[in-house]
Design an enzyme around this catalytic site. Structure first.
Site, PDB file in Angstrom:
ATOM      1  CD  GLN A  99       7.576  -7.148   4.087  1.00  0.00           C
ATOM      2  OE1 GLN A  99       6.722  -7.928   3.486  1.00  0.00           O
ATOM      3  NE2 GLN A  99       8.254  -6.382   3.367  1.00  0.00           N
ATOM      4  N   GLY A 143       5.839   4.986  -8.343  1.00  0.00           N
ATOM      5  CA  GLY A 143       6.616   3.450  -8.731  1.00  0.00           C
ATOM      6  C   GLY A 143       5.656   2.336  -8.711  1.00  0.00           C
ATOM      7  CG  HIS A 144       3.737   1.197  -5.462  1.00  0.00           C
ATOM      8  ND1 HIS A 144       3.588   2.214  -4.531  1.00  0.00           N
ATOM      9  CD2 HIS A 144       4.296   0.165  -4.565  1.00  0.00           C
ATOM     10  CE1 HIS A 144       4.376   1.608  -3.207  1.00  0.00           C
ATOM     11  NE2 HIS A 144       4.868   0.443  -3.345  1.00  0.00           N
ATOM     12  CB  SER A 193      10.566   5.464  -0.957  1.00  0.00           C
ATOM     13  OG  SER A 193      10.413   4.518   0.375  1.00  0.00           O
ATOM     14  N   GLY A 219       0.819  -1.210  -0.072  1.00  0.00           N
ATOM     15  CA  GLY A 219       0.072   0.090  -0.050  1.00  0.00           C
ATOM     16  C   GLY A 219       0.829   1.197  -0.033  1.00  0.00           C
ATOM     17  CB  ALA A 220       2.047   3.787   1.378  1.00  0.00           C
ATOM     18  CG  LEU A 221      -0.803   1.711  -3.899  1.00  0.00           C
ATOM     19  CD1 LEU A 221      -1.887   1.307  -4.766  1.00  0.00           C
ATOM     20  CD2 LEU A 221       0.090   0.719  -3.788  1.00  0.00           C
TER      21      LEU A 221
HETATM   22  O1  PAF Z   1       8.337  -4.406  -1.928  1.00  0.00           O
HETATM   23  C1  PAF Z   1       7.458  -4.616  -1.104  1.00  0.00           C
HETATM   24  O2  PAF Z   1       6.471  -3.553  -0.748  1.00  0.00           O
HETATM   25  C2  PAF Z   1       7.089  -5.807  -0.098  1.00  0.00           C
HETATM   26  O3  PAF Z   1       8.535  -6.191   0.213  1.00  0.00           O
HETATM   27  C3  PAF Z   1       6.445  -6.868  -0.786  1.00  0.00           C
HETATM   28  C4  PAF Z   1       6.872  -7.352  -1.961  1.00  0.00           C
HETATM   29  C5  PAF Z   1       4.850  -6.186  -1.219  1.00  0.00           C
HETATM   30  C6  PAF Z   1       5.974  -8.024  -0.004  1.00  0.00           C
HETATM   31  O4  PAF Z   1       5.143  -7.493   1.362  1.00  0.00           O
END
Ligand code: PAF
Length: 285
Positions: free
Chosen positions: A61, A36-37, A185, A31-33
């Site tokens: 993670q 880049g996304h 980012s 999220g927080a698109l």
């Molecule tokens: O790159 C990210 O935003 C994250 O590491 C991912 C690949 C979505 C996994 O949670």
């Protein structure tokens, strides 16, 4: 666009499409698109019949609880951006939906997961492998799209794909930058205005190092990059490594490989930023 929150509904939605031979592009995100996304979604849209974007802040993670607690959640804004980018499905699961049981799997991802981010953020890549392998199993995508800003993450995901035997194509997409060069980012919004003004120095130094590298050794260039970035207020380089882009192991001389990438992680204030740049082998090497 459909917003789907359960795994069961996601599978129900995708099964007939897959059966009728439609290709499925998956863009995993937290999220927080930002643009880049969206560049990943646009490419997935171009190359697939169906586009699924997952929007899930994956707790496994994060090795730093403050980082997890302060990670931006902007689901409604994300939804609007994905509508506009013409995604078909936004997958927005809860933590309980993704992890009905604690995920205790430990992936043997090899050295690509042990160096750089792997060393600085213990457990991070195992968490990435956990969530991405779950998403791949749920969506069974034809292709999955990842940004090259997280250069090491792509290598780790390729390693996980090989380990687990997933049949899909991993598509690595170029870094999208702000006009002043700062890599886009989700963390950039946490920079104060003063820090935001300084942060583009990371990419400016990386670019300048391409020239510097033509007449200096790998070790000299590595040191030069760290020193030049550290010359600026707020900046504190955690590491700069010039690596073989396939193995991610540090190189000692420019002749070692044709695939050379410089990877940096630097704090700007308390915001941890990463970036990377590809080096061409110098002509005289
Ligand atoms: O790159 C990210 O935003 C994250 O590491 C991912 C690949 C979505 C996994 O949670």
């Amino acid at each position: 666009m459909k917003v789907i929150t359960t795994v069961e509904q996601l599978k129900q939605e995708l099964a007939p499409l897959r059966l009728s031979g439609k290709s499925i592009g998956l863009v995993p995100t937290m999220g927080a698109l930002h643009e880049g996304h969206i560049s990943l979604v646009t490419r997935a849209r171009r190359e697939n019949d169906v586009v699924v974007v997952s929007d899930f802040v994956n707790p496994t993670q994060f090795n730093n609880p403050t980082d997890l607690a302060t990670y931006p959640h902007t689901e409604e804004a994300d939804r609007l951006k994905l509508e506009e980018a013409k995604a078909d499905i936004m997958f927005l699961p809860s933590v309980e939906e993704m992890y009905p049981e604690p995920d205790t799997r430990v992936f043997n991802l090899g050295t690509v997961a042990e160096v750089m981010e792997g060393e600085k953020r213990p457990g991070h890549f195992n968490g990435v492998a956990q969530v991405v392998s779950k998403l791949f199993a749920m969506v069974e995508p034809t292709r999955a799209y990842f940004g090259e800003k997280d250069f090491q993450q792509i290598a780790v995901i390729r390693s996980m794909v090989e380990l687990e035997g997933f049949k899909l194509e991993i598509v690595a997409c170029p870094i999208v930058r702000e006009a002043d060069g700062l890599a886009k980012s989700s963390r950039n919004v946490r920079l104060t205005p003063d820090q935001r003004a300084i942060a583009p120095i990371i990419y400016r130094v990386l670019r300048a190092s391409l020239e510097y590298a033509k007449s200096h050794s790998v070790a000299e260039t590595t040191q030069w990059v760290a020193d030049r970035i550290n010359d600026f207020p707020f900046m504190d380089v955690e590491y700069y490594q010039i690596v073989n882009g396939d193995t991610l192991l540090p190189i000692e001389s420019w002749e070692e490989t044709n695939h050379i990438v410089g990877c940096v992680t630097a704090y700007c204030g308390d915001v941890r930023l990463i970036d990377n740049i590809a080096y061409c082998k110098p002509q005289n090497a």
